[in-house]
Scaffold this active site. Sequence first.
Site, PDB file in Angstrom:
ATOM      1  N   LYS A  41      -2.275  -1.541  -3.822  1.00 37.24           N
ATOM      2  CA  LYS A  41      -3.122  -0.343  -3.756  1.00 37.24           C
ATOM      3  C   LYS A  41      -2.279   0.899  -3.862  1.00 37.24           C
ATOM      4  CE  LYS A  41      -5.969   2.002  -0.443  1.00 37.24           C
ATOM      5  NZ  LYS A  41      -5.991   2.270   0.950  1.00 37.24           N
ATOM      6  N   ARG A  75       1.700  10.141   5.731  1.00 34.66           N
ATOM      7  CA  ARG A  75       1.800   8.708   6.040  1.00 34.66           C
ATOM      8  C   ARG A  75       3.071   8.063   5.464  1.00 34.66           C
ATOM      9  NH1 ARG A  75      -3.103   8.657   8.168  1.00 34.66           N
ATOM     10  NH2 ARG A  75      -5.052   8.726   6.970  1.00 34.66           N
ATOM     11  N   ARG A  94     -10.333  10.231   2.285  1.00 33.14           N
ATOM     12  CA  ARG A  94     -10.065  10.863   3.587  1.00 33.14           C
ATOM     13  C   ARG A  94     -11.128  11.886   3.925  1.00 33.14           C
ATOM     14  NH1 ARG A  94      -3.509  11.176   3.027  1.00 33.14           N
ATOM     15  NH2 ARG A  94      -3.238   8.906   2.913  1.00 33.14           N
ATOM     16  N   LYS A 125       0.857  -1.180   0.000  1.00 30.02           N
ATOM     17  CA  LYS A 125       0.000   0.000   0.000  1.00 30.02           C
ATOM     18  C   LYS A 125       0.893   1.229   0.000  1.00 30.02           C
ATOM     19  CE  LYS A 125      -3.397   2.466   2.748  1.00 30.02           C
ATOM     20  NZ  LYS A 125      -4.333   2.415   3.874  1.00 30.02           N
ATOM     21  N   SER A 173     -10.192   5.863  -4.215  1.00 29.60           N
ATOM     22  CA  SER A 173     -11.134   6.977  -4.361  1.00 29.60           C
ATOM     23  C   SER A 173     -10.679   8.006  -5.401  1.00 29.60           C
ATOM     24  CB  SER A 173     -11.332   7.652  -3.000  1.00 29.60           C
ATOM     25  OG  SER A 173     -10.098   8.112  -2.478  1.00 29.60           O
TER      26      SER A 173
HETATM   27  C1  PBG Z   1      -7.126   3.281   5.820  1.00 28.89           C
HETATM   28  C2  PBG Z   1      -7.388   3.270   4.365  1.00 28.89           C
HETATM   29  C3  PBG Z   1      -7.254   4.311   3.419  1.00 28.89           C
HETATM   30  C4  PBG Z   1      -7.757   3.824   2.222  1.00 28.89           C
HETATM   31  C5  PBG Z   1      -8.148   2.518   2.457  1.00 28.89           C
HETATM   32  N1  PBG Z   1      -7.882   2.194   3.783  1.00 28.89           N
HETATM   33  C6  PBG Z   1      -6.814   5.715   3.583  1.00 28.89           C
HETATM   34  C7  PBG Z   1      -5.400   6.038   3.820  1.00 28.89           C
HETATM   35  O1  PBG Z   1      -4.526   5.187   3.837  1.00 28.89           O
HETATM   36  O2  PBG Z   1      -5.183   7.230   4.041  1.00 28.89           O
HETATM   37  C8  PBG Z   1      -7.862   4.605   0.938  1.00 28.89           C
HETATM   38  C9  PBG Z   1      -8.898   4.108   0.002  1.00 28.89           C
HETATM   39  C10 PBG Z   1      -9.298   5.055  -1.069  1.00 28.89           C
HETATM   40  O3  PBG Z   1      -8.687   6.102  -1.317  1.00 28.89           O
HETATM   41  O4  PBG Z   1     -10.283   4.725  -1.717  1.00 28.89           O
HETATM   42  N2  PBG Z   1      -5.809   3.368   6.194  1.00 28.89           N
END
Ligand code: PBG
Length: 328
Positions: free
Chosen positions: A249, A218, A206, A196, A275
């Site tokens: 991802k 992050r 978010r 990720k 997203s």
């Molecule tokens: C939680 C998480 C996130 C997403 C999925 N699980 C947000 C992040 O890491 O800030 C993002 C999914 C998306 O953008 O559709 N940590």
Amino acid sequence: MATPPLPARPRRWRRTSELRELVSETRWSHENLVLPLFVTAGRTALDVQGLPALSRTRVEETVRSAQEAHDLGVRAVLLFGIPARKDARGTGAYDPKGPVPSAIRRLKESVPGLVVMADVCLCEYTDHGHCGVLVGDHVDNDRSLPLLGRAAVAYAEAGADVVAPSAMMDHQVRALREALEAAGRPETLVLSYAAKFASSFYGPFREAAGSAPSFGDRRGYQMDPRNAREAMRELALDEEEGADALMVKPALPCLDLLAEARRRFELPLAAYQVSGEYAMIKAAAREGWLEEAKAVDETLSAIRRAGADLLVSYFAREVAERRSGGGA
Ligand code: PBG
């Protein structure tokens, strides 16, 4: 002297749609899709402008929309929770009465055929918005693990088929596996967000989840988008730790990694069309710059072609509606 062979004419196979279908190399359907849903404990639902799949809904409404999606042919949902109150330790993430366990219990009663997955992370539940607990300004890996384990157990005990750790803490898969075993839930699947990336494509999520970090970013725990070998290491470690499926991802920016992962690993592979990927297509379609349905099918086909078995996508409901002929 023999005449040289005629050069091939690849266009022959493209002449009619029937010919094209016969030799299509990539197939996928609504049965491969996973629909993310945002469930809130708060009183107020929230809509993100122009992005209907990112609506935040209360438990009853979430169950209704999962039921509708299932009726259209969607087989699986992935739940994210927004608690009534956030605190430093993300207590809401492992509250058995929290929004996600409540929704899981209701879903298992009223839509028994639906596969229910629950995201396991602290960022939606912490007041600082980071994915683990802080020591000073540092996200502490090992102090976060037991909390992630407790969240996974709360979701498994509510009836989740799959828990999906997304915090990018080292050893989180093992922590979940051990916590689930200790809780007598060895059958619960762990779908690891193994590779990720610290991506700019999570912005709309978010907003929907109210999970933007209140300071910093992050990059101290999510991966650097420039790294591919490191992604393979992350996937291998999560397999060793006991993951039942591996996720990459975001999806479209990582097709090379999906293809490489498909070659290296036997476990089911998932890709998350996040997203920002959803928002780009929606926005361009709204401007009339591209045809939404075609763009969606093209991106999902590309993600599938690269090697993904499961496609997590905010378009899941629309695709099912178009492709399954409206029936399950
Ligand atoms: C939680 C998480 C996130 C997403 C999925 N699980 C947000 C992040 O890491 O800030 C993002 C999914 C998306 O953008 O559709 N940590």
